[in-house]
Write an enzyme that holds these catalytic residues in place. Structure first.
Site, PDB file in Angstrom:
ATOM      1  N   ASN A  51      -4.714  16.881 -16.848  1.00  0.00           N
ATOM      2  CA  ASN A  51      -4.481  16.972 -18.291  1.00  0.00           C
ATOM      3  C   ASN A  51      -5.719  17.506 -18.993  1.00  0.00           C
ATOM      4  OD1 ASN A  51      -3.830  16.618 -21.001  1.00  0.00           O
ATOM      5  ND2 ASN A  51      -3.285  14.504 -20.831  1.00  0.00           N
ATOM      6  N   THR A  52      -6.810  16.713 -18.945  1.00  0.00           N
ATOM      7  CA  THR A  52      -8.003  17.047 -19.713  1.00  0.00           C
ATOM      8  C   THR A  52      -8.567  18.430 -19.373  1.00  0.00           C
ATOM      9  OG1 THR A  52      -8.488  14.695 -19.702  1.00  0.00           O
ATOM     10  CG2 THR A  52     -10.246  16.139 -20.438  1.00  0.00           C
ATOM     11  N   ALA A  69      -6.122  13.259 -11.474  1.00  0.00           N
ATOM     12  CA  ALA A  69      -7.345  12.917 -12.202  1.00  0.00           C
ATOM     13  C   ALA A  69      -8.600  13.526 -11.590  1.00  0.00           C
ATOM     14  CB  ALA A  69      -7.547  11.415 -12.315  1.00  0.00           C
ATOM     15  N   GLY A  70      -9.503  13.873 -12.481  1.00  0.00           N
ATOM     16  CA  GLY A  70     -10.824  14.342 -12.085  1.00  0.00           C
ATOM     17  C   GLY A  70     -10.986  15.846 -12.033  1.00  0.00           C
ATOM     18  N   LYS A  72       4.943   7.343 -13.703  1.00  0.00           N
ATOM     19  CA  LYS A  72       3.593   7.498 -13.171  1.00  0.00           C
ATOM     20  C   LYS A  72       2.899   6.171 -13.424  1.00  0.00           C
ATOM     21  CE  LYS A  72      -0.865   9.305 -13.950  1.00  0.00           C
ATOM     22  NZ  LYS A  72      -1.801  10.028 -14.791  1.00  0.00           N
TER      23      LYS A  72
END
Lengths: 256, 67
Positions: A209-210, A187-188, A100
């Protein structure tokens, strides 16, 4: 409804949700969340090993390597050279040739550096890597990365870790219309509906992830993300009705 | 003894040590690591034969949690 597998180079996956392994409070919660997400691909980062850390646990002790495909990232790299070096080290760690690729522009925005991202993509493709490349949602940048040989182009829905969702669905739609490689939103993502929106648009997958790791209940959120991903995919394959300005009655309007 | 640099820290090791010996003496978990010697990767198969020299620079990396 039957779905096809997601093909990324020589790899094939049934799950279209890719999840990270960062920011979890404990390895146990991470393991449970990975399981609940139904993901087959999990991302990891490359960092200096602890000196004198033999007694410590390794992340890889907590990951079933027969079950998951490991996708190493080049997070924290701010130049093409650094990212290429990290990719080689990741490959040397011996788990896969998947990478990645992320080459960041600065620490505040964590937005990708488009020039160095392209350079690193060109180099890594030549070196035989299967490159999944993180980019902004700029359709032209995305196309250049596809032309450079990326296996998948992964536009950000919003800045990394921001949880703002898909900020510019129109750009994602243009990317989907103009590129032929699998598009994975990376992301986001903040919550389940963000994943659904990406999948409804026609993305081949979502990487996050987050949104899971920092949720109050990461395991529940992982399951929510799994269902959202499947839901959005099904809706995309089903062909939604067009949006209309005026009402259209569901029941017959004739008198008895 | 000779001076080497490992992950940004100055270390000492006996002259003629191999990469394997160094990993052992520094108590590094060697199951999941990659090693770079003076910016060139040392394949795992060469850990025991690759000998270190004065002022060598080593990077030893592993996988950690990330997104």
């Amino acid at each position: 409804m039957e779905d096809t597998v997601l093909k990324l180079g020589k790899y094939e996956f049934n799950s279209r949700l890719f999840v990270g392994t960062g920011k979890y409070q404990t390895f146990d919660i991470m393991k449970e969340a990975l399981e609940a997400s139904g993901s087959e691909v999990i991302t990891v980062a490359v960092r200096r090993a602890n000196i004198g850390g033999k007694a410590g646990e390794s992340l890889l002790d907590h990951i079933d390597k027969d079950k998951y495909t490991i996708l190493p990232n080049t997070a924290g790299c701010y130049s093409a050279d650094e990212a290429v070096r990290t990719a080689f080290l990741a490959r040397e760690l011996g788990i896969s040739d998947l990478i990645k690729l992320e080459v960041l522009g600065d620490k505040n925005t964590l937005l990708p550096d488009p020039v160095d991202t392209l350079k690193a993509t060109e180099t890594l493709v030549k070196e035989g890597f299967t490159v999944l490349v993180y980019t902004s949602d700029d359709p032209i940048a995305a196309r250049r990365l596809q032309d450079a040989g990326a296996t998948s182009v992964m536009p950000a829905g919003a800045p990394i870790g921001s949880g703002q969702g898909i900020l510019n669905p129109n750009n994602i739609r243009i990317i989907l219309e103009t590129l032929s490689v699998p598009i994975i939103v990376d992301a986001g993502v903040g919550t389940a509906s963000d994943v659904t929106i990406a999948m409804e648009l026609g993305c081949e997958g979502v990487l996050l992830n987050t949104g899971i790791a920092l949720a109050k209940d990461p395991v529940k959120m992982a399951r929510a993300m799994k269902l959202a991903c499947e839901s959005g995919r099904l809706a995309h394959l089903s062909g939604r009705i067009p949006k209309k300005l005026y009402a259209n009655a569901s029941s017959p309007l004739k008198d008895f | 003894m000779m001076q080497i640099n490992v992950n940004g820290e100055n270390k000492e090791c006996p002259a003629g040590s191999s990469v394997s010996k160094l990993l052992e003496s520094l108590d590094i978990d060697n199951r999941y690591i990659a090693v770079e010697l003076n910016h060139k990767i040392v394949p795992r198969t060469q850990f025991s034969e690759k000998l270190l020299q004065e002022n060598d620079n080593l990077e030893i990396v592993t996988f950690v949690g990330g997104g």
